[in-house]
Design a protein around this motif. Sequence first.
Motif, PDB file in Angstrom:
ATOM      1  N   GLN A 205      -0.105   0.280  -2.831  1.00  0.00           N
ATOM      2  CA  GLN A 205      -1.521  -0.072  -2.978  1.00  0.00           C
ATOM      3  C   GLN A 205      -1.816  -1.408  -2.313  1.00  0.00           C
ATOM      4  O   GLN A 205      -2.834  -1.568  -1.619  1.00  0.00           O
ATOM      5  N   GLN A 206      -0.929  -2.361  -2.477  1.00  0.00           N
ATOM      6  CA  GLN A 206      -1.112  -3.682  -1.860  1.00  0.00           C
ATOM      7  C   GLN A 206      -1.056  -3.585  -0.339  1.00  0.00           C
ATOM      8  O   GLN A 206      -1.820  -4.259   0.364  1.00  0.00           O
ATOM      9  N   ALA A 207      -0.149  -2.751   0.175  1.00  0.00           N
ATOM     10  CA  ALA A 207      -0.046  -2.580   1.627  1.00  0.00           C
ATOM     11  C   ALA A 207      -1.302  -1.943   2.197  1.00  0.00           C
ATOM     12  O   ALA A 207      -1.748  -2.275   3.300  1.00  0.00           O
ATOM     13  N   ILE A 208      -1.892  -1.022   1.428  1.00  0.00           N
ATOM     14  CA  ILE A 208      -3.139  -0.378   1.866  1.00  0.00           C
ATOM     15  C   ILE A 208      -4.265  -1.406   1.911  1.00  0.00           C
ATOM     16  O   ILE A 208      -5.049  -1.457   2.872  1.00  0.00           O
ATOM     17  N   ILE A 215       0.478   1.595   7.802  1.00  0.00           N
ATOM     18  CA  ILE A 215      -0.357   2.330   6.846  1.00  0.00           C
ATOM     19  C   ILE A 215      -1.491   3.035   7.588  1.00  0.00           C
ATOM     20  O   ILE A 215      -1.813   4.193   7.316  1.00  0.00           O
ATOM     21  N   ARG A 216      -2.093   2.341   8.549  1.00  0.00           N
ATOM     22  CA  ARG A 216      -3.235   2.915   9.274  1.00  0.00           C
ATOM     23  C   ARG A 216      -2.839   4.159  10.048  1.00  0.00           C
ATOM     24  O   ARG A 216      -3.585   5.136  10.113  1.00  0.00           O
ATOM     25  N   LYS A 226      -7.684  15.651   4.655  1.00  0.00           N
ATOM     26  CA  LYS A 226      -8.423  15.301   3.442  1.00  0.00           C
ATOM     27  C   LYS A 226      -7.482  14.833   2.332  1.00  0.00           C
ATOM     28  O   LYS A 226      -7.624  15.188   1.165  1.00  0.00           O
ATOM     29  N   ARG A 227      -6.519  14.008   2.751  1.00  0.00           N
ATOM     30  CA  ARG A 227      -5.558  13.412   1.835  1.00  0.00           C
ATOM     31  C   ARG A 227      -5.544  11.904   2.039  1.00  0.00           C
ATOM     32  O   ARG A 227      -6.047  11.393   3.039  1.00  0.00           O
ATOM     33  N   PHE A 228      -4.902  11.184   1.090  1.00  0.00           N
ATOM     34  CA  PHE A 228      -4.900   9.731   1.131  1.00  0.00           C
ATOM     35  C   PHE A 228      -3.479   9.205   0.918  1.00  0.00           C
ATOM     36  O   PHE A 228      -2.685   9.816   0.196  1.00  0.00           O
ATOM     37  N   VAL A 229      -3.188   8.067   1.549  1.00  0.00           N
ATOM     38  CA  VAL A 229      -1.845   7.480   1.428  1.00  0.00           C
ATOM     39  C   VAL A 229      -1.502   7.192  -0.026  1.00  0.00           C
ATOM     40  O   VAL A 229      -0.386   7.481  -0.482  1.00  0.00           O
ATOM     41  N   TRP A 251       9.202   5.831   1.883  1.00  0.00           N
ATOM     42  CA  TRP A 251       8.171   6.796   1.509  1.00  0.00           C
ATOM     43  C   TRP A 251       7.515   7.423   2.734  1.00  0.00           C
ATOM     44  O   TRP A 251       7.126   8.593   2.709  1.00  0.00           O
ATOM     45  N   GLN A 252       7.410   6.641   3.822  1.00  0.00           N
ATOM     46  CA  GLN A 252       6.794   7.178   5.034  1.00  0.00           C
ATOM     47  C   GLN A 252       7.602   8.342   5.593  1.00  0.00           C
ATOM     48  O   GLN A 252       7.038   9.377   5.994  1.00  0.00           O
ATOM     49  N   VAL A 253       8.920   8.186   5.616  1.00  0.00           N
ATOM     50  CA  VAL A 253       9.776   9.233   6.155  1.00  0.00           C
ATOM     51  C   VAL A 253       9.735  10.470   5.257  1.00  0.00           C
ATOM     52  O   VAL A 253       9.677  11.600   5.742  1.00  0.00           O
TER      53      VAL A 253
END
Length: 336
Positions: A205-208, A215-216, A226-229, A251-253
């Motif tokens: 959340q802080q990174a967003i 993140i971008r 239609k999804r969110f990080v 988490w990204q991988v």
Amino acid sequence: MFIAKTKEDNHLIEATQANHLQSYYCPACNERVRLKKGEINVPHFAHIVGSFCSASSEGETSIHLQGKLALFELFRKQYDEVRLEPWLSKIKQRPDLMLRKGNQWFVIEFQCATISIKNVQKRTKGYQQLKLKVIWILGEPYQKKRLQAGTLAKFAVIRERQLQIAFWQQEKGIIWHAWWQIDGKTKLLKRQVIHNQEQQLLKLQQAIIQSKPEIRVIQNELYHMKRFVIGIPWACHPQYPLPGGLKCAQWQVIVYILLALEKQPLTIAQLIIILTKQTWRQFGCVSIQAVQEMWLNYLLADLMSNKLLKKVADKMVLVKPLEWYETYQEKLQLKP
């Protein structure tokens, strides 16, 4: 160095057996070396100032010399044969030690000084050309500071199905430290359950909020779906640490792997391709392919133990639909 040769017959001699009346030469470069033997210093040979020897990669300090001798004595009790500073003419390298147990030879590099990853890779590759297994053991200077991930990757080997780094301590001998990571950053020495999934979510959340570049990129991909990080499945926040080596957040991988599996079942080879597109550390002693395979095996085993995946024939298959969330609060409320 501890080994030099005489000019007359190329006889190799240890510094402890040498005397100041004789002339000695380096087995690698054939340059004259000076015997340093007194009441304080460990007896050894040193190149004369101004000479250059490609086999001499570091100025040997007292700590390095004493550690090398201590390792020599230690391995003599454990191996069938131990050689101190053998000159390997075929690859023009001189390891600190060579050990033999049965028909298997090992090479030991005792490292106290700073060395570039290119030199670690070059020396390791040379030994591998001779079918020699090599282990880099880090001395006292490396233990006086917190090692960065790049340094860990430089010397790590795969041992006991995990990435490990060897250290030498005079009191304890050789100590092996494992390298596990939480979310690609925090270092752990053991693989055990970690109850910090909510903390991982908070960091996300802080990174967003900070709108970090990584993140971008993934947010744009998810937005078209239609999804969110912030709403990625809880499975993307591991309950167990995974092997080190990733430069990006774990988490990204995991997101990319699960997105691919949502589309269709995939083989291990196909999943490995996804890993090769991520950012990894440069490794000095082990292939990145071996690290990626090990990392994936641990992840898949964890996901299967949580009944999220199963293996059908040679492919990994999602057992049930993934739960994606719209908000931070919703995700917390519906945590499994």
